[in-house]
Structure formats: structure tokens, C-alpha cells
Design an enzyme around this catalytic site. Sequence first.
Site, PDB file in Angstrom:
ATOM      1  CB  VAL A 268      46.093  45.717  41.808  1.00  0.00           C
ATOM      2  CG1 VAL A 268      44.979  44.802  42.315  1.00  0.00           C
ATOM      3  CG2 VAL A 268      47.404  44.954  41.741  1.00  0.00           C
ATOM      4  CB  SER A 269      41.828  47.384  41.973  1.00  0.00           C
ATOM      5  OG  SER A 269      40.537  47.802  42.287  1.00  0.00           O
ATOM      6  CG  ASN A 270      39.892  52.173  41.141  1.00  0.00           C
ATOM      7  OD1 ASN A 270      39.081  51.488  40.529  1.00  0.00           O
ATOM      8  ND2 ASN A 270      39.521  52.998  42.104  1.00  0.00           N
TER       9      ASN A 270
END
Length: 608
Positions: A268-270
Site C-alpha cells: 500500500v502507498s510507498n
Amino acid sequence: MIRRSLPLLFLLLAACATQRPPEKPMTANDSFGEVRESLHRNGDDLLSAGLGLAGLRARSPAFADAAQPTAAELRRRAIHTSWAGIADLGPLGGYGDIYGAVPSVPGREYQAFARLHGALAPHRVLLQAPDAFDANARCLVVAASSGSRGVYGAIALAGAWALPRGCAVAYTDKGTGSGYFDLDSDSGVALDGTRAARGTAPLEFEPAHVDAMRGVAIKHAHSSGNPEADWGRHVLQAARFGLAMLDRAYPAQAPFTPANTRVIVTGVSNGAGAALQAAGLDDGLIDGVVALAPNVHVAGHGRALYDYASEAALLMPCALVDARFDAVPFARVHGATPPAWLARCARLHEQGVLEGTDLAAQARAALDRLHAAGWDDLALATAASSTAFDLWRAVGATYASSYLRAPATKMPCGFRFAATDAHGAAIAADAPTRAAWWSDASGIPPGAGVMLLGGTDASADPTAAGIDCLRRLWSGNDAPAHALHAAVAATITRPPRADLPILVAHGEDDGLLPFAFTSSAYIDALAAAGRKPVLWRVPHAQHFDAFLALPAFGDRYVPLLPYGYAALDAMWKHVAAAAPLPASKRFPTHPRGARGLDRGMLALDSGD
């Protein structure tokens, strides 16, 4: 029960000396320190450290001795913090009823400090091996932490999906994490999460020693290595570590290789950005990738995080003054616009950045500039929360320091990290504060007793001076700006190999990593390169599922995590049973309003 092993290299050589000389995924550039093995059964487990869903929803578990918590206490609290930072566990959010579950999963963990060739600092890798590993469908899920979190930072996605299904999970903190080094006491974080003085044990992060140093050093910001440029390599190394540790966990089924074990990478995300970086470097280790709301930067498409984050830090406080945001959560405090945001409009007008002789005109001018740069009103509305929580400045200061390879005492724009007293003055952190950093911190201060200091003045817009400086590092033409641009260029993600299945899911209302700058740009780049990834667009989903438990915020949005679980289901069917990947689609979602979430609002069984 804890067992400490000899270094991993010795173990691998010993394995090769037995009757199993298997094809191994390890490479000459892989370097791992001592491996720590721990058992998690009988009131403890891999997925929730024995807390279960009820315990994850409750307050963080306390330490018996706040100044000297045990390794088991730190692990339990780190897992609690990771769940709380990623998932919506609120009473109306539907977790455990509409989607997701937190069963008890007994098993073992194998953890080590890994180092890439040429890297100045290690990253933490960890394998969770469930007792109920499915020998008939050998599966390893590999995940990098979200944001700058510690090694458990992807457990709510990867662990929750994989462990109950009998898959093992390999995690990496990707060179970020919460292994803060305290410059005042000259101490850092040991492999088991406890504090240790420099020179007494291998540490997660250990900056060079300089006399009279004060404050706190953060691995992401101060490792002097631009870890983001190596996120893909971190993920691939974690995958190789995971396969090697599977041999130890299940020796009767060894060897575990890319040829006989399906490897799915997710995040998720980074963490999702790291997964896509790994996809661009992979030569056959990975079977499939699922990326949720990725921080991904591709050449010629979209925008780099530092560019739009520093732009948002500068312009968004004024743009959010516009009346269209009056009903947006966090854009007003008790019905009024924060005074510093009003002062930002005046300051930008005085600098000649914004036209308009009155506040409304200046806000419209700021909004027009953001629209012209690619921001839409959906992203801007949820970005009000990031602006109110001062996330843009924290992200900018951390990433600028990382890109410029600055030590803790020479961060750009006069910033620094330190513990503070009740009046905001820097002080030496006390033992309980230091002890909780590894379990409680997010990897980017402020939080867990560490604050972002510097870059401010006594004006009506106190943070503007530091933000102006951060923006000039992107828009300027001097040596630091050139160095920052070169560092950002090193993070560009390459296209994956042609036969690697990719599924990307992203919320259309994401105000931290806007869809237009990230996933849309990545999909366009892959299409231009002849690839055919799957894209799931999720209306009414934003970046922080954990924010959905906040008053009024969850009324407007749906969680993104259910689409991650569904995407992993689909990817597993594809790689394990050759089922076709689902089509790209846009889900007809509906926000829950003031009532509880129901499955129909997610529209997981339909799409256009």
C-alpha cells in the site's frame, strides 16, 4: 521461545553441504546478519500478537515497565500500531463483518538486518511462517511497509490476506522504519526492537558518531543513502530471504525456489511503489504484483511526490480558503478557516505569486494554479486533512533530507527532529519515550514523542519560511536543487517484464498520492510500453483507511483495503490456477453516510 542463529551466509553454505544442493535464489550481493527466530503460539500469534480484532480496536497494549519493555511487548505493540495506521477498525467501518478477519495464526518468525551491496544502512526483513503452511499450494507473499513505517507496516494487507490461507509472508521496511537513533544517549534499536547503545549490538540504524550531537536521527531521512531509489531491490532481497527462511521453517519441503513456490508482491502507498519498482527490476522471481494507491514515479508521465507535495504545502492552505471547501472535513475549525491559512494567501499575494486584491480572489488564484497543475477537487477535498495535520511539511522535510543525503544535524531548510517539552522546546528524550519509538512511531515525525522543529518564524504564517525553502529545492536552479532532482530521478520505476501480471487499485479521491499523478500515469506508461496491466478505479476511496474512523470523514468515503483483498484473491487464482485476470474497471461505490458500511456500498461484485 527465542533461538538465535549463526549468520545466514553460514546457514546457506551448510545447507549446500548437505544432500540438498538446490537452486537458490540468493545472490552474491545479498548480505544478512544474524537471524532471530521466535515462536508465536498459545495466546500469541503472527497476525495480531494474540490481540485479536477486539484487541486491535482497543488502546495500545501497555508495557509492564515503560522504560524497559520486553521484545514480546514491543512486537505486540508494533503490530497493533501497524494495524491502527492502515485499517479502518472503527465500529461503522465493517472490518470483520463486511470484509476482512483477524483469526489466530500460530507460527514462527525469522528476522534479520539485510544490506544491499553499497548501502550505508541496513533494512529489516522478516518472514512469518504459519504452522498451517499449505504444502500443496506453496505461496510466499512479499510486502514492503506502507509510508515510512516499520517492518510490520503491511500486515493489515499482506498478513491478513496471506496467513489465514496458509501462505508465508516476507516483509521489509525498505530502508525506512521506526528504528530511530537517539543522538543524546547514542543509542538505537537492536534486532529484537529493544534499545541498545552504540557498539553493544547490531542496530537498525546507526549514523556516524559526532561529538555533541543532539536530537533524533531517522533512518529514512538520515541514512545518507536515498533508500527510495532502492525500494525495488529491498523487495527482491526480502523475497530471496523469505525463500531461504522457508527452507528452515519447513525442511521436509525444501528447497523453496522461484520455480516451485509462487511469489506475489503487494503493498500500500510507498509499499505499493516499492512493489512496482521491484516489478521493473524482476527477471523471473515474481509471479504477480498487486499495488494499492502506489507512490510511483515514471519517466514522462505523472509527477514526482516531492514536486506535488511541496506545491501542496505552499498553495493548498490558501486554496482551501475557497468557499467550495466550507463543508469539507478538516478544512474548517469550528466553522472558521485556520488563521495561518488566511495569512498564507496574503503572503503569497505580497510575493507576487497570487493575483487578487481580496481573500476570495487570492484563494481562487491558488485553486486555479493547483487545477492547472493537475489537481482535481476530489483530491483537494481529502488533501484538506493532510494540510490540517501538517503532513506536507513533514513529508517535504523528510524526503528533502533523504534526497540530499543530509545528516540529522544538517537537514535542509533548518529543520531538525527532537523530543520536546510542554512548551515545544527541544529536550533529550527520556527512557520511556525512546523505548516506545520502535513500536509506536510511523517513520516520519511528528509522532511518538518526536517533533519536527525549525523552518519557522514568529509571523502569522509561521511555517511558510521552511515551506518556501522546500519548494525552492524543486523549482530552483542551484546546486542543492540539481542534487535533489538527480536523487528523485533515481527513483523512477521501470516497466515490468512483458509477462508479469500487474493489478493496480487506487481511490479516485486520494488526496495524498493523487490518482492522476501516480497510478494513472503508471498505467499510461505501461500501455505505451506495450504492457496490459489491470487498473481498478475506486470512487469515494481516499488514501488513509484509518482516517475513516474520524468523525464526518468516514461518512464520505469507502475503504480501499477490501479492494486489496479482492485483488489478491484474483491474482492468486491467476497464478495458481491460470484463471484469467479480471478486467480493468471502475466500481460504482457509495459512501456510507452516518450509518454502518454494507457490502453493497463497495460494489465489489460489479463494475463498469
